[in-house]
Design a protein around this motif. Structure first.
Motif, mmCIF file in Angstrom:
data_model
loop_
_atom_site.group_PDB
_atom_site.id
_atom_site.type_symbol
_atom_site.label_atom_id
_atom_site.label_comp_id
_atom_site.label_asym_id
_atom_site.label_seq_id
_atom_site.Cartn_x
_atom_site.Cartn_y
_atom_site.Cartn_z
ATOM 1 N N PHE A 132 6.875 5.975 -4.179
ATOM 2 C CA PHE A 132 7.178 4.576 -3.862
ATOM 3 C C PHE A 132 6.043 3.942 -3.070
ATOM 4 O O PHE A 132 5.719 2.760 -3.265
ATOM 5 N N MET A 133 5.406 4.728 -2.202
ATOM 6 C CA MET A 133 4.261 4.217 -1.440
ATOM 7 C C MET A 133 3.140 3.809 -2.380
ATOM 8 O O MET A 133 2.490 2.759 -2.189
ATOM 9 N N LEU A 134 2.870 4.599 -3.413
ATOM 10 C CA LEU A 134 1.836 4.256 -4.385
ATOM 11 C C LEU A 134 2.183 2.980 -5.144
ATOM 12 O O LEU A 134 1.331 2.098 -5.333
ATOM 13 N N VAL A 135 3.430 2.876 -5.574
ATOM 14 C CA VAL A 135 3.856 1.686 -6.318
ATOM 15 C C VAL A 135 3.746 0.440 -5.456
ATOM 16 O O VAL A 135 3.234 -0.612 -5.875
ATOM 17 N N LEU A 136 4.218 0.540 -4.208
ATOM 18 C CA LEU A 136 4.140 -0.608 -3.308
ATOM 19 C C LEU A 136 2.689 -0.965 -3.016
ATOM 20 O O LEU A 136 2.326 -2.160 -2.949
ATOM 21 N N GLY A 137 1.836 0.061 -2.846
ATOM 22 C CA GLY A 137 0.427 -0.209 -2.582
ATOM 23 C C GLY A 137 -0.238 -0.965 -3.726
ATOM 24 O O GLY A 137 -1.022 -1.892 -3.492
ATOM 25 N N ARG A 138 0.077 -0.566 -4.963
ATOM 26 C CA ARG A 138 -0.494 -1.295 -6.104
ATOM 27 C C ARG A 138 -0.006 -2.736 -6.144
ATOM 28 O O ARG A 138 -0.769 -3.662 -6.447
ATOM 29 N N PRO B 195 -11.240 -9.076 1.589
ATOM 30 C CA PRO B 195 -11.780 -7.714 1.746
ATOM 31 C C PRO B 195 -11.046 -6.873 2.782
ATOM 32 O O PRO B 195 -10.706 -5.719 2.522
ATOM 33 N N LEU B 196 -10.795 -7.446 3.979
ATOM 34 C CA LEU B 196 -10.144 -6.644 5.018
ATOM 35 C C LEU B 196 -8.716 -6.263 4.635
ATOM 36 O O LEU B 196 -8.272 -5.128 4.867
ATOM 37 N N ALA B 197 -7.988 -7.210 4.045
ATOM 38 C CA ALA B 197 -6.629 -6.902 3.608
ATOM 39 C C ALA B 197 -6.646 -5.826 2.529
ATOM 40 O O ALA B 197 -5.819 -4.905 2.523
ATOM 41 N N ALA B 198 -7.615 -5.931 1.605
ATOM 42 C CA ALA B 198 -7.717 -4.913 0.554
ATOM 43 C C ALA B 198 -8.053 -3.550 1.140
ATOM 44 O O ALA B 198 -7.537 -2.517 0.705
ATOM 45 N N LEU B 199 -8.939 -3.531 2.170
ATOM 46 C CA LEU B 199 -9.257 -2.258 2.820
ATOM 47 C C LEU B 199 -8.028 -1.655 3.494
ATOM 48 O O LEU B 199 -7.834 -0.432 3.473
ATOM 49 N N ALA B 200 -7.197 -2.490 4.115
ATOM 50 C CA ALA B 200 -6.002 -1.994 4.772
ATOM 51 C C ALA B 200 -5.048 -1.350 3.764
ATOM 52 O O ALA B 200 -4.521 -0.254 3.990
ATOM 53 N N VAL B 201 -4.851 -2.029 2.646
ATOM 54 C CA VAL B 201 -3.944 -1.492 1.628
ATOM 55 C C VAL B 201 -4.517 -0.235 1.012
ATOM 56 O O VAL B 201 -3.836 0.790 0.875
ATOM 57 N N GLU B 202 -5.792 -0.278 0.659
ATOM 58 C CA GLU B 202 -6.413 0.869 0.011
ATOM 59 C C GLU B 202 -6.464 2.070 0.949
ATOM 60 O O GLU B 202 -6.257 3.215 0.545
ATOM 61 N N GLY B 203 -6.703 1.805 2.239
ATOM 62 C CA GLY B 203 -6.741 2.901 3.198
ATOM 63 C C GLY B 203 -5.400 3.595 3.327
ATOM 64 O O GLY B 203 -5.321 4.816 3.454
ATOM 65 N N ALA B 204 -4.303 2.834 3.320
ATOM 66 C CA ALA B 204 -2.980 3.431 3.432
ATOM 67 C C ALA B 204 -2.617 4.234 2.190
ATOM 68 O O ALA B 204 -1.991 5.295 2.276
ATOM 69 N N VAL B 205 -3.031 3.721 1.005
ATOM 70 C CA VAL B 205 -2.666 4.395 -0.246
ATOM 71 C C VAL B 205 -3.597 5.562 -0.535
ATOM 72 O O VAL B 205 -3.168 6.617 -1.023
ATOM 73 N N ALA B 206 -4.887 5.393 -0.229
ATOM 74 C CA ALA B 206 -5.857 6.427 -0.575
ATOM 75 C C ALA B 206 -5.636 7.708 0.209
ATOM 76 O O ALA B 206 -5.944 8.795 -0.268
ATOM 77 N N SER B 207 -5.109 7.606 1.427
ATOM 78 C CA SER B 207 -4.877 8.798 2.261
ATOM 79 C C SER B 207 -3.450 9.292 2.104
ATOM 80 O O SER B 207 -2.717 9.501 3.081
ATOM 81 N N LEU B 208 -3.026 9.492 0.877
ATOM 82 C CA LEU B 208 -1.627 9.877 0.622
ATOM 83 C C LEU B 208 -1.303 11.234 1.220
ATOM 84 O O LEU B 208 -0.153 11.498 1.574
ATOM 85 N N SER B 209 -2.305 12.120 1.335
ATOM 86 C CA SER B 209 -2.042 13.422 1.935
ATOM 87 C C SER B 209 -1.602 13.286 3.384
ATOM 88 O O SER B 209 -0.899 14.131 3.919
ATOM 89 N N ARG B 210 -2.064 12.192 4.034
ATOM 90 C CA ARG B 210 -1.669 11.937 5.410
ATOM 91 C C ARG B 210 -0.378 11.114 5.483
ATOM 92 O O ARG B 210 0.521 11.398 6.264
ATOM 93 N N THR B 211 -0.323 10.076 4.672
ATOM 94 C CA THR B 211 0.742 9.078 4.836
ATOM 95 C C THR B 211 2.021 9.416 4.091
ATOM 96 O O THR B 211 3.087 8.910 4.439
ATOM 97 N N GLY B 212 1.953 10.242 3.062
ATOM 98 C CA GLY B 212 3.139 10.488 2.244
ATOM 99 C C GLY B 212 4.291 11.086 3.026
ATOM 100 O O GLY B 212 5.427 10.591 2.989
ATOM 101 N N VAL B 213 4.009 12.173 3.776
ATOM 102 C CA VAL B 213 5.080 12.829 4.536
ATOM 103 C C VAL B 213 5.562 11.927 5.671
ATOM 104 O O VAL B 213 6.754 11.898 5.998
ATOM 105 N N ALA B 214 4.618 11.153 6.275
ATOM 106 C CA ALA B 214 5.020 10.250 7.356
ATOM 107 C C ALA B 214 5.994 9.193 6.857
ATOM 108 O O ALA B 214 6.996 8.887 7.507
ATOM 109 N N VAL B 215 5.697 8.603 5.698
ATOM 110 C CA VAL B 215 6.604 7.599 5.123
ATOM 111 C C VAL B 215 7.947 8.231 4.788
ATOM 112 O O VAL B 215 9.006 7.642 5.021
#
Length: 828
Positions: free
Chosen positions: A438-444, A454-474
């Motif tokens: 769901f995190m990936l779908v929402l990120g897209r 650019p900054l907003a895109a970096l924020a979104v991409e940073g949250a989605v790209a680090s799924l190994s970190r953010t997936g379990v937290a979400v």
């Protein structure tokens, strides 16, 4: 060397290590606290019941008027039963101690020897106390703990309120009571207790010690109106009724443990992921996989051990507060007196150790194995880790969908409470596995809205790209928020259902009650008051049976009035018609669930003249008694039990009457009735809701604990995420992004994680609430309730997730903004 390397890594990241320890400690504390509270409550009820029953195997009980004391004389002299002891038991309050309730227990000291009641036989000072009680008809004995709470000592006088009248007694003795077994009890000689309670010549019961054959033989020789029942029937009924409450409490604690398990997994998985590059270097230098695995597990065990020790201490401290809430709830719902304090059960502490140490090792095992098995070159490449995390997200989504299906089928195909809980946790785990996807779908979806920014895109991409970190937290945060939403919606639904039931049940404008029974003459006098339309007459009586006491509610209404009950099983009109015309009764949902009854079934009740066969006409909704109630016409009750007394009167005021004037007239008509109370239905409703809110106070504590556990997990995840992205942030600082920009970027990423967790928690929380409302509570307690969806708990849950994520980003943002780009870009 490997152990020193792991220890140095933990020291270099003290805040993240502390968060890991806190996560384990909170998870352990919740398990220990709730288990200790449950165990202490169960022990309290057992002590309370044993303190007044001792080693009795059977009891002789009578009808609503009790037992004529001449039956005891005949039992000892003519029937030859030597191990028998008469008992009188009644309630009192102490006005000077804030109306503190006391149970007055009257016994015959000469007959108590074989029964070994903790209150009466053995113990320092008991014999002297009994001698003092025999000399006066106004003397009582108290335990040292209870005397201290009441502020009295031996030889001092104490005023008790009994049956609406104040009686002065003397505290003849204070007995040392180190285990507080006398909590809420006052002991008196049986003659004094009869006089104080207004039961002269009557006994409440006769305790016996008999084998099964002797009990059956005695039952055949007893006079009409007396029965032999097992002594443990009442105790077992109380413990069985409270079982559902304790199971629900344990389930909530397990829900917090699930969240805590996510937290431990989250934190210790980051431990392995954070060391991925170091592990790759060690592997390239020749360190074996099993050595890497042992090193990571040793670090996890160290964190688990420290967290477990802290968690045990925190759990014991928390249990001191929870046990009071549990005992108060059980006192409100099931038992009039719960003696006891916190009991440190070894198994409860062992469960905490198992969760802390075992959970830590198991949580670190999978990521440690993955890190140890990764080739050195792949371990040094961040992209390999994220590609693998995305592949696992797809597999996890498939597994999650399978768990959702399996959990739903398990709940639908079974009827027990344990399978329902198993299905519930399968649904929670399935939803958690779907969270990264769901995190990936929402990120897209959000990413499309950030094009050109650019900054907003970096924020979104940073949250989605680090799924190994953010997936379990979400996943952890969504489960915790879902617990908050689900329990809040369940409580709101239950409360709304209780309010609807109370407003329907409290049909009368005023209610009259008194400690002593009322009579028809008083009912006629109140019915004749100007402005009164009609008066309902009620009699409550607990019938002792071999399977526990049965609560009877005998109701008398005018011919053109029907009982204000909500029929849930059976055709309502036909059920009410049968109730009026035949030997039929209505039973409440909890009673029907406990006895397995349905409309048309037969119900047998013991009466003074023998067993009476009645028919269940219908099942009605009732939240007033967890054990259940049997509602019958008062005329039928009088035929069966020969009891013409009344427990309460419901006064209905005419529509055109002035309510204040009617109240004054009713109060005047009640003059001279000892202890009579005239209550407005609004006051009854308010008092009932106070009890309801107090009952669910512990639920509120547990669900906010679950939210705190998830908050710690989010902090840990964000710390690891931004530690890993230190070089990326340093590059942005080097090309001109200011400190505020870095803080805004980190805050936006954290807010997106919180939003994802909050949005995913909404359907999971509503599903959890629906299961609690329609399945868990139905199977545990036997009652049904409506599903009242309120917007506030849902919105609060989403806001909680976002705010928790934003607060968790404060420290990472502060550290990132203060760091020097050159230091972060330096590659050793």
């Amino acid at each position: 060397m490997l152990l020193r390397t792991g220890w140095n890594d933990l020291r270099r990241h003290p805040l993240q290590t502390l968060l890991a320890v806190i996560g384990v400690a909170v998870a352990v504390a919740v398990v220990v606290a709730v288990d200790l509270a449950n165990h202490s409550a169960l022990q309290a009820m057992r002590v309370s019941l044993e303190s007044v029953s001792g080693t009795a195997t059977h009891q002789i009980v009578g009808g609503p008027d009790g037992i004529d004391e001449r039956a005891y004389t005949r039992l000892r002299t003519e029937l030859g039963v030597s191990r028998a002891a008469p008992v009188v038991e009644g309630g009192a309050t102490v006005p000077a101690a804030g109306e503190r309730p006391l149970t007055l227990l009257g016994v015959d000291p000469f007959a108590e020897g074989p029964f070994r009641r903790p209150l009466v036989t053995g113990g320092e000072g008991v014999d002297q106390a009994l001698d003092a009680l025999l000399l006066r008809d106004d003397a009582i004995a108290l335990g040292s703990g209870e005397a201290r709470r009441l502020g009295v000592d031996a030889g001092e006088r104490l005023r008790l309120a009994i049956a609406g009248e104040e009686r002065e007694v003397i505290v003849a003795a204070v007995i040392p009571d180190p285990q507080d077994q006398w909590r809420g009890l006052a002991l008196a000689d049986i003659a004094a207790a009869q006089a104080l309670l207004g039961e002269t010549g009557r006994l409440g019961r006769i305790d016996l010690i008999l084998d099964r054959g002797e009990a059956e033989a005695l039952a055949e020789r007893l006079p009409d109106g007396l029965r032999v029942v097992p002594a443990g029937a009442s105790a077992n009924a109380v413990l069985e009724m409270s079982r559902a409450f304790r199971i629900n409490l344990t389930a909530l604690s397990l829900l917090a443990v699930v969240v805590g398990a996510f937290l431990v997994f989250n934190t210790l998985a980051f431990l392995a992921v954070r060391r991925r590059a170091a592990i790759g270097t060690l592997r390239a230098l020749g360190v074996q996989r099993r050595e890497i695995l042992a090193g990571v597990l040793a670090d996890a065990l160290l964190i688990g051990a420290v967290g477990t020790v802290l968690g045990l201490a925190l759990g014991i401290a928390l249990a001191h507060g929870l046990v009071g809430l549990v005992l108060q709830t059980i006192t409100d719902l099931y038992f009039r007196r719960a003696a006891g304090e916190l009991v440190l059960a070894p198994w409860s502490l062992a469960a905490g150790v198992l969760v802390g140490l075992g959970g830590s090792v198991l949580a670190a095992l999978a990521p440690a194995q993955e890190a140890a098995a990764t080739p050195p070159r792949a371990a040094l490449a961040r992209s390999e880790l994220e590609d693998r995390a995305r592949r696992l997200a797809g597999r996890g989504a498939a597994a999650g969908a399978g768990l959702l299906l399996a959990g739903g089928l398990l709940i639908a195909a079974t009827g027990g409470l344990v399978p329902a809980f198993a299905g519930l946790f399968a649904l929670i785990l399935g939803a958690a596995l779907l969270a990264p996807g769901f995190m990936l779908v929402l990120g897209r979806a959000v990413g499309r809205l950030t094009r050109g920014r650019p900054l907003a895109a970096l924020a979104v991409e940073g949250a989605v790209a680090s799924l190994s970190r953010t997936g379990v937290a979400v996943a952890a945060l969504s489960v915790a928020v879902a617990a908050v939403i689900g329990v809040a919606v369940m409580i709101a639904s239950f409360r709304a259902s209780v309010v609807d039931w109370l407003e329907g049940s409290l049909a009368a404008d005023f209610y009259v009650s008194a400690p002593a029974p009322l009579d028809d003459a008083l009912a006629e006098r109140l019915a004749g008051v100007a402005g009164v339309d009609w008066v309902a007459r009620s009699r409550w009586y607990r019938v002792p049976t071999a399977s526990g006491p049965v609560q009877l509610w005998a109701l008398e209404l005018p011919p053109d009035r029907d009982p204000a009950v909500d029929i849930r099983a059976g055709e309502p009109r036909a059920a009410l018609q049968a109730f009026e015309d035949d030997r039929a009764v209505l039973v409440s949902e909890p009673f029907a669930a406990r006895r397995g009854l349905a409309p048309g079934d037969a119900l047998t009740l013991p009466t003074p003249s023998g067993d009476a066969a009645l028919t269940v006409a219908g099942v009605y909704r009732d939240y007033g008694s967890p054990g259940g109630v049997v509602l019958l016409r008062r005329a039928l009750y009088r035929t069966l039990y020969g009891d013409a007394r009344l427990s309460g009167l419901g006064v209905h005021v005419a529509a055109d009457a002035a309510r204040p004037a009617v109240r004054e007239a009713l109060e005047a008509a009640l003059a001279g009735v000892p202890g009579a109370r005239l209550q407005d239905n609004a006051a009854v409703l308010e008092r009932s809701l106070e009890v309801f809110d107090r009952t669910f106070a512990i639920t509120e504590v547990l669900r906010w604990l679950a939210g705190f556990v998830a908050f710690v997990g989010v902090v840990s995840a964000l710390m690891a995420l931004h530690l890993d992205r230190a070089r990326e942030l340093a590059v942005l600082r080097a090309v001109g992004l200011g400190r505020r920009g870095v803080g805004g970027l980190i805050g936006a990423q954290s807010g997106l994680l919180g939003l994802a967790a909050g949005l995913w928690a909404v359907p999971l929380g509503l599903a959890l609430a629906a299961l609690l409302v329609f399945v868990i509570n139905r199977r545990a307690f036997g009652w049904t309730m409506g599903f009242h969806l309120e917007v506030a708990p849902v919105v609060e849950g989403v806001v909680l997730a976002v705010v928790a994520a934003l607060l968790a980003a404060v420290i990472p943002a502060w550290r990132a903004a203060r760091s020097l780009p050159a230091a972060a870009l330096k590659d050793e």
